[in-house]
Design an enzyme around this catalytic site. Structure first.
Site, PDB file in Angstrom:
ATOM      1  N   ASN A   9      15.559 -15.614  -0.386  1.00 11.93           N
ATOM      2  CA  ASN A   9      14.324 -15.354   0.352  1.00 11.93           C
ATOM      3  C   ASN A   9      13.534 -16.660   0.352  1.00 11.93           C
ATOM      4  OD1 ASN A   9      11.831 -14.584   1.276  1.00 11.93           O
ATOM      5  ND2 ASN A   9      11.402 -13.135  -0.391  1.00 11.93           N
ATOM      6  N   LYS A  11      10.815 -17.329   1.754  1.00 13.18           N
ATOM      7  CA  LYS A  11       9.358 -17.112   1.830  1.00 13.18           C
ATOM      8  C   LYS A  11       8.738 -18.038   2.868  1.00 13.18           C
ATOM      9  CE  LYS A  11       9.444 -15.113  -2.736  1.00 13.18           C
ATOM     10  NZ  LYS A  11       8.790 -14.840  -4.010  1.00 13.18           N
ATOM     11  N   HIS A  94       8.669  -6.088   0.142  1.00 13.21           N
ATOM     12  CA  HIS A  94       8.562  -7.139  -0.870  1.00 13.21           C
ATOM     13  C   HIS A  94       7.206  -7.033  -1.559  1.00 13.21           C
ATOM     14  CE1 HIS A  94       8.264 -11.042  -2.793  1.00 13.21           C
ATOM     15  NE2 HIS A  94       9.583 -11.070  -2.735  1.00 13.21           N
ATOM     16  N   GLU A 166      12.551  -5.995  -8.148  1.00  9.10           N
ATOM     17  CA  GLU A 166      11.829  -7.232  -8.421  1.00  9.10           C
ATOM     18  C   GLU A 166      10.563  -6.907  -9.215  1.00  9.10           C
ATOM     19  OE1 GLU A 166      13.107 -10.461  -5.344  1.00  9.10           O
ATOM     20  OE2 GLU A 166      11.283  -9.474  -4.647  1.00  9.10           O
ATOM     21  N   GLY A 172       8.260 -15.697  -9.363  1.00  4.99           N
ATOM     22  CA  GLY A 172       7.614 -17.004  -9.276  1.00  4.99           C
ATOM     23  C   GLY A 172       6.909 -17.432 -10.550  1.00  4.99           C
ATOM     24  N   SER A 212      12.561 -14.876 -10.690  1.00  2.85           N
ATOM     25  CA  SER A 212      12.926 -16.062 -11.472  1.00  2.85           C
ATOM     26  C   SER A 212      14.414 -16.126 -11.817  1.00  2.85           C
ATOM     27  CB  SER A 212      12.062 -16.159 -12.738  1.00  2.85           C
ATOM     28  OG  SER A 212      10.689 -16.260 -12.382  1.00  2.85           O
TER      29      SER A 212
HETATM   30  P1  13P Z   1      11.378 -16.141  -7.474  1.00  8.01           P
HETATM   31  O1  13P Z   1      12.864 -16.264  -7.551  1.00  8.01           O
HETATM   32  O2  13P Z   1      10.703 -17.385  -6.977  1.00  8.01           O
HETATM   33  O3  13P Z   1      10.783 -15.592  -8.724  1.00  8.01           O
HETATM   34  O4  13P Z   1      11.063 -15.056  -6.312  1.00  8.01           O
HETATM   35  C1  13P Z   1      11.737 -13.842  -6.340  1.00  8.01           C
HETATM   36  C2  13P Z   1      11.463 -13.140  -5.082  1.00  8.01           C
HETATM   37  O5  13P Z   1      10.356 -12.707  -4.824  1.00  8.01           O
HETATM   38  C3  13P Z   1      12.562 -12.994  -4.112  1.00  8.01           C
HETATM   39  O6  13P Z   1      12.231 -12.106  -3.095  1.00  8.01           O
END
Ligand code: 13P
Length: 249
Positions: A9, A11, A94, A166, A172, A212
């Site tokens: 993803n 983002k 999400h 998640e 993050g 993460s």
């Molecule tokens: P991170 O891997 O940056 O923690 O993000 C996870 C996420 O939200 C994937 O959709």
């Protein structure tokens, strides 16, 4: 046997040139990869990335979609428009959509059913906030989000649904759920699917972990019985970190 499904993803990152560079590198480096792969760039990058991943083993995903097919919905993007660009999968629910942009289970369910009706695959994200985990409510939150997200979805369409667990506190933040904790929630969610659709469907559904995920922890997470892949954020933005996750062994 469930196949492993590793998704990136991206983002709200990258310009077209940067996205093209990453997509080209991934096509080259994952062509002998053994798992199922997906990249989900921003809407503005989809056409660029579509041209690069078309006909490869990397699927094209979008990070969201509107709940309506078309009409007066300023700023929204329709599943029809996504399909027109070659999008095969859409990520819905999400935590950033839920908690930063106020999407609730009813809206996510409406989007999910529309996407399925148009033949897309859906990755439905679920996961608890830190305070919900600390209050012992992680399972209940994931159950509610799963049940409400899938309300009205026919058993025959479930094969095009992937769940991504998640935990919001792990996204993050550099904090990953331990493989044991993640697996316990995955098993719980699988049980919820079993209650809704029966044991065969529960055994088949792919449940990704997100939060993460890094090259250092991917293999341990994926070794767990109920963890069938990863939805990767930050580490999906570079080949150096995404490829080792995608090729974990
Ligand atoms: P991170 O891997 O940056 O923690 O993000 C996870 C996420 O939200 C994937 O959709």
């Amino acid at each position: 046997m469930r196949e492993y499904y590793i998704a990136g993803n991206w983002k709200m990152h990258k310009t077209r040139a940067e996205a093209a560079e990453l997509a080209r590198a991934l096509v080259g480096q994952l062509k002998d990869g053994k798992h199922k792969y997906l990249v989900a760039p921003s809407f503005t990058l989809l056409e660029t990335v579509a041209a690069i991943v078309k006909g490869t083993n990397i699927r094209l995903g979008a990070q969201n979609a509107a709940a309506e097919e078309q009409g007066a919905h300023t700023g929204e993007v329709s599943v029809l428009q996504l399909k027109d660009l070659g999008v095969q999968t859409v990520i819905l629910g999400h935590s950033e959509r839920r908690h930063t942009y106020g999407e609730d289970d009813a809206l996510i369910n409406k989007k999910l059913k529309l996407a399925l009706r148009h033949g897309l695959e859906v990755i439905l994200c679920v996961g608890e906030l830190l305070e919900e985990r600390e209050a012992g409510r992680a399972e209940a939150v994931c159950e509610t989000q799963t049940v409400k997200g899938l309300e009205g979805v026919a058993a025959g369409d479930l094969g095009r649904v992937v769940i991504a667990y998640e935990p919001v506190w792990a996204i993050g933040t550099g904090k990953t759920a331990t493989p044991e904790d993640a697996d316990a929630i995955h098993a719980y969610i699988r049980g919820v699917i079993g209650k809704l659709y029966g044991p065969e469907a529960a055994g088949k559904i792919i449940i990704q972990y997100g939060g993460s995920v890094k090259p250092e922890n991917a293999a341990q997470l994926m070794a767990k019985e109920n963890i069938d892949g990863a939805l990767v954020g930050g580490a999906a933005l570079k080949t150096e970190t995404f490829v080792p996750i995608a090729k974990f062994s």
